[in-house]
Design an enzyme around this catalytic site. Structure first.
Site, PDB file in Angstrom:
ATOM      1  N   SER A 193      47.444   3.315  55.801  1.00  0.00           N
ATOM      2  CA  SER A 193      46.064   3.574  55.663  1.00  0.00           C
ATOM      3  C   SER A 193      46.341   4.209  53.895  1.00  0.00           C
ATOM      4  CB  SER A 193      45.325   4.753  56.281  1.00  0.00           C
ATOM      5  OG  SER A 193      46.066   5.929  56.887  1.00  0.00           O
ATOM      6  N   HIS A 218      45.170  -3.376  56.773  1.00  0.00           N
ATOM      7  CA  HIS A 218      44.901  -2.367  56.868  1.00  0.00           C
ATOM      8  C   HIS A 218      43.386  -2.158  57.935  1.00  0.00           C
ATOM      9  CE1 HIS A 218      42.761   1.719  56.168  1.00  0.00           C
ATOM     10  NE2 HIS A 218      43.582   1.746  57.448  1.00  0.00           N
ATOM     11  N   ASN A 234      39.478   3.642  51.662  1.00  0.00           N
ATOM     12  CA  ASN A 234      40.377   5.402  52.232  1.00  0.00           C
ATOM     13  C   ASN A 234      40.066   6.326  50.731  1.00  0.00           C
ATOM     14  OD1 ASN A 234      40.481   5.592  55.012  1.00  0.00           O
ATOM     15  ND2 ASN A 234      42.442   5.359  55.500  1.00  0.00           N
ATOM     16  N   GLU A 257      41.580  -4.608  55.804  1.00  0.00           N
ATOM     17  CA  GLU A 257      41.791  -4.791  54.595  1.00  0.00           C
ATOM     18  C   GLU A 257      43.313  -5.082  54.248  1.00  0.00           C
ATOM     19  OE1 GLU A 257      40.955  -0.812  50.930  1.00  0.00           O
ATOM     20  OE2 GLU A 257      41.677   0.003  52.921  1.00  0.00           O
TER      21      GLU A 257
END
Length: 283
Positions: free
Chosen positions: A119, A140, A190, A152
């Protein structure tokens, strides 16, 4: 490249969730971890997740057994020898991921792709630890994997166009919507989300509002489906701290300083749902 079989490294929350959605899409899955206890916990969690789908009438018992029949849990990395794609879902620690990725390459067939579920860690750096950096990509997933629609995709400097295309096709096959992000610490989602959660911890630490009021404020005032502190408990406070430390190191910017309360809670073992206690109690 056609992907018909998947290896998942890690049988924890993310690993067994990824294994589940792949098996539900009809793919053969090998789920690898370091101990039989870990693989047993992973399979139990996968079974419990399928039971919840049965209760919601989204799956029947025969469907559950078919999914479980497509997942092989093992501690033997040689079981990965014939998979088309390996998804690494080990703990969010760079040294560990580098070692795991370098080790698994020795048993994979030459044409196999590798993805990391990191992440925050550089895909370019992780790709360089393998013998096939052009067939390496960031993939991700979001927790809980069976419920969250997004994946992602992150290209490293070395990632080939064919790998990107195969990853997009794979995401579609397992029923996910893919977005693409450049290789930068935290990528897109993130980079926005984790500093927001970290700021919520600062707000709590400074006594500006209670955990309940912080979460209620963000749910009712910003239409978030879950408050940031409850989400922190779901993600795992140790994971959030690791991501913030990557940001702080990568950008050398004080705005990414982890909240001292977050660090102290991790030191106390208050990691959220997985430990039974975080910003809320789950006992």
């Amino acid at each position: 490249m056609q992907i018909d079989s998947v290896g998942v490294i890690g049988a924890g929350t993310m690993g067994n969730g990824i294994a589940q959605i792949c098996a539900m899409a009809g793919l053969d899955v090998v789920m690898l971890d370091i101990s039989e206890a870990a693989t047993e916990r992973g399979m139990a969690a996968l079974g419990n997740s399928l039971d919840r789908l049965i209760k919601k009438e989204k799956l029947d018992e025969a469907g559950k057994q078919a999914v479980l029949g497509r997942v092989r849990a093992t501690t033997d990395r040689q079981a990965m020898a014939d998979v088309d794609l390996v998804i690494e879902a080990a703990t969010e620690a760079e040294d560990l991921k580098v070692k795991v990725l370098a080790d698994i390459c020795s048993v994979l067939k030459p044409e196999a792709m590798i993805a990391s579920n990191t992440s925050s860690i550089s895909i370019t750096k992780l790709a360089a630890a393998t013998d096939r950096p052009d067939r390496f990509i960031g993939m991700h997933f979001f927790n809980p994997v069976p419920m969250m629609q997004l994946v992602e995709l992150i290209r490293g400097l070395q990632t080939g166009d064919e790998t990107q295309s195969a990853a997009l096709a794979f995401a579609e096959r397992i029923g996910k919507t893919a977005i693409s992000a450049r290789n930068s610490a935290g990528f897109a989602v993130n980079r926005i989300l984790v500093p927001m959660i970290n700021e919520a911890v600062f707000v709590l630490q400074e006594g500006l509002a209670s955990a309940e009021d912080i979460d209620t404020g963000m749910k009712l005032g910003c239409s978030h489906p879950i408050g940031p502190l409850a989400l922190a408990d779901l993600i795992g406070l140790d994971t959030l701290l690791a991501v913030m430390e990557v940001f702080y190191t990568s950008f050398n910017d004080s705005k990414y300083r982890p909240a001292p309360l977050l660090r102290e809670m991790v030191e106390a073992g208050y990691l959220g749902r997985k430990s039974g206690r975080g910003f809320y109690s789950y006992s």
